[in-house]
Motif scaffolding. Structure first.
Motif, mmCIF file in Angstrom:
data_model
loop_
_atom_site.group_PDB
_atom_site.id
_atom_site.type_symbol
_atom_site.label_atom_id
_atom_site.label_comp_id
_atom_site.label_asym_id
_atom_site.label_seq_id
_atom_site.Cartn_x
_atom_site.Cartn_y
_atom_site.Cartn_z
ATOM 1 N N UNK A 140 -119.439 -92.481 -57.336
ATOM 2 C CA UNK A 140 -120.166 -93.719 -57.607
ATOM 3 C C UNK A 140 -121.619 -93.529 -57.145
ATOM 4 N N UNK A 141 -122.488 -93.182 -58.083
ATOM 5 C CA UNK A 141 -123.880 -92.892 -57.747
ATOM 6 C C UNK A 141 -124.632 -94.148 -57.314
ATOM 7 N N UNK A 142 -124.298 -95.291 -57.875
ATOM 8 C CA UNK A 142 -124.971 -96.532 -57.489
ATOM 9 C C UNK A 142 -124.648 -96.911 -56.051
ATOM 10 N N UNK A 143 -123.391 -96.744 -55.656
ATOM 11 C CA UNK A 143 -123.004 -97.026 -54.277
ATOM 12 C C UNK A 143 -123.659 -96.043 -53.313
ATOM 13 N N UNK A 144 -123.702 -94.775 -53.706
ATOM 14 C CA UNK A 144 -124.334 -93.766 -52.857
ATOM 15 C C UNK A 144 -125.828 -94.033 -52.687
ATOM 16 N N UNK A 145 -126.501 -94.436 -53.782
ATOM 17 C CA UNK A 145 -127.940 -94.696 -53.703
ATOM 18 C C UNK A 145 -128.236 -95.921 -52.853
ATOM 19 N N UNK A 146 -127.317 -96.869 -52.794
ATOM 20 C CA UNK A 146 -127.531 -98.065 -51.979
ATOM 21 C C UNK A 146 -127.377 -97.772 -50.487
ATOM 22 N N UNK A 147 -126.418 -96.940 -50.135
ATOM 23 C CA UNK A 147 -126.066 -96.751 -48.720
ATOM 24 C C UNK A 147 -126.672 -95.488 -48.120
ATOM 25 N N UNK A 148 -126.804 -94.401 -48.923
ATOM 26 C CA UNK A 148 -127.231 -93.127 -48.368
ATOM 27 C C UNK A 148 -128.605 -93.171 -47.682
ATOM 28 N N UNK A 149 -129.665 -93.785 -48.256
ATOM 29 C CA UNK A 149 -130.945 -93.811 -47.543
ATOM 30 C C UNK A 149 -130.868 -94.499 -46.190
ATOM 31 N N UNK A 150 -130.149 -95.627 -46.114
ATOM 32 C CA UNK A 150 -129.998 -96.305 -44.832
ATOM 33 C C UNK A 150 -129.136 -95.489 -43.880
#
Length: 486
Positions: A140-150
């Motif tokens: 899930x790239x959208x979930x990863x992009x939301x959480x990974x930077x934080x």
């Protein structure tokens, strides 16, 4: 019975020999800490001019029972870690410290290499796979992009806290967090197992009803339905009942598709590129920070610059999710957009997970795996997405550690290759097991098991070090980061 007792006796003798060799080596180790600086020794800190300077301990690489036993542990740790979506650092670090003989920080650096190797092979396998029930990639790239930077911002905060916090507090937090997450993951696995059982029972009933309806009958039967059934059987039409996907719970009970899919078409390149941008930006800032004085003006400037990078990318993704332009599809719900408070909670959880990971010195998979499951993500997607995110953080640490010469390359390369191959084996086995049993809850149970084992191993090592410091009357309070020089 006689052969069994002979086998037991042989195992006992082998155990005695290994224990004797270990005790003998430990005796030489203790003696060598004074007479031979190049020998095996524990963590050593030398205080000079009010600063704490660290000296690594790298044992020479030679084939022996230590390397063989370590390879065995790495193989199974990486295999199970790839299944559960955790890095396996909770097993690798104690093994490198207690069996191979590295110091704590060198063990953590080599562990990151092994985590990266296992994550690379796992991600490569997952790039070809689709979601278990939806027309989307398994990751899930959208979930990863939301959480990974934080998550990466939280890791930087946690690393600073790791230097300041005393060892006993870190050990207590580690044991408490791991036991809680392991328990919650186990309970989630039990819940998913029960739902899978109900789903399988419903599927069995539907199949029985279908088979009863379409039983062949004689041509002279006056029942119109039976006549229709008869002609359908004559046409050779096959009927197979499949449960329709109705949400994350049903998705969790289905095996991931092994259908060959082009990697180039199965990757969301825009999201992947943004994650790569965050990776490069953090890597540059971290490497630059290592070449400036601690607590200097530039040190804090470089730390603060991480905030706009992570927050900016996360806000870009959050706005898209709030406006409905993008969705976290892996949850398999009908919600087109997320509320502001939901996005705030997701980002806060990512920041907290990263902080705890950096503070406790573990990979993000141990934190993100249970977190994704609590958000309603299917086990297969949870494991794949957490491993994908972990690949970025682990590889960044490896590049940084290599440039700073924090680990011996031969040892790191050998164990990385072992972990790489073990992860491939683990992924192949788990896909076959899920396809055979029809239970994706196996992934959750493996995740719970790995976290529990990590709690025992890391907690045991931390408790032992804490007891040693107490007996030696060493300082057990908070440290001053400005006086620390790694």
């Amino acid at each position: 019975m006689g052969r069994k007792w002979h086998a037991v006796a042989a195992l006992a003798i082998a155990y005695t020999v290994v224990a004797t060799v270990a005790a003998d080596d430990r005796g030489h180790l203790l003696a060598g800490t004074v007479t031979a600086p190049e020998g095996r020794s524990s963590l050593r800190n030398v205080t000079s001019l009010g600063r704490t300077t660290y000296h690594h301990v790298w044992p020479p690489m030679k084939v022996g029972w230590r390397v063989l036993l370590g390879s065995f542990i790495v193989f199974f740790g990486a295999a199970f870690g790839s299944i559960g979506g955790v890095g396996g650092g909770g097993i690798f670090v104690p093994m490198l410290t207690l069996i191979i003989g590295f110091d704590t920080k060198s063990s953590a650096a080599i562990s990151k290499c092994m985590i990266m190797g296992a994550a690379l092979s796992t991600v490569y396998c997952n790039l070809k796979l689709k979601h278990p029930s939806l027309d989307m990639p398994l990751i899930d790239y959208d979930l990863a992009l939301l959480i990974q930077p934080m998550l990466m911002l939280g890791v930087s905060i946690g690393v600073i806290c790791n230097v300041i916090f005393p060892d006993w507090l870190v050990t207590v937090l580690l044991i408490s967090l791991f036991l809680v997450t392991s328990t919650k993951a186990f309970l989630k696995g039990v819940e998913t197992w029960k739902k899978e059982t109900l789903t399988k029972r419903e599927a069995t009933k539907q199949l029985e009803q279908t088979s009863n309806i379409h039983k062949p009958v004689a041509l002279h039967s006056p029942n119109a339905d039976n006549c229709c059934s008869y002609f359908l059987d004559l046409l050779g039409e096959q009927w197979e009942y499949t449960l329709p996907p109705s949400g994350a719970d049903d998705a969790a009970s289905k095996a991931p598709s092994d259908e060959a899919v082009s990697i180039w078409k199965n990757i969301y390149w825009k999201e992947f590129g943004l994650l790569a941008f965050v990776w490069i930006a953090f890597l540059v800032l971290q490497i630059t920070k290592d070449y400036v004085a601690t607590c200097s003006t530039w040190y804090w400037v470089l730390n603060i610059l991480q905030i706009p990078v992570s927050v900016g990318v996360t806000m870009y993704q959050a706005v898209g999710l709030a406006q409905g332009k993008r969705v976290i599809s892996s949850k398999a719900n009908n919600q087109t957009s997320l509320k502001a408070y939901q996005l705030f909670v997701y980002c806060s959880l990512g920041l907290t997970a990263g902080s705890m990971g950096g503070l406790l010195g573990v990979g993000g998979g141990i934190i993100m795996g249970p977190l994704f499951l609590e958000l309603g993500v299917p086990p297969q997607v949870s494991s794949a997405t957490s491993t994908f995110a972990m690949m970025f953080s682990a590889s960044m640490s490896v590049v940084e550690y290599y440039l700073l010469k924090r680990f011996p390359v031969p040892y790191a390369a050998f164990f990385t290759i072992v972990a790489f191959l073990a992860a491939i084996v683990g992924q192949g086995v788990v896909r076959k097991m899920i396809s055979w049993l029809g239970r994706a809850s196996l992934i959750i149970f493996v995740l719970s098991f790995m976290i529990f084992i990590s709690a025992l191993s890391l907690g045991g090592v931390g408790t032992s070090n804490m007891i040693h410091k107490i007996t030696q009357h060493e300082y057990l309070g908070f440290e001053n980061i400005c006086k620390y020089d790694a």
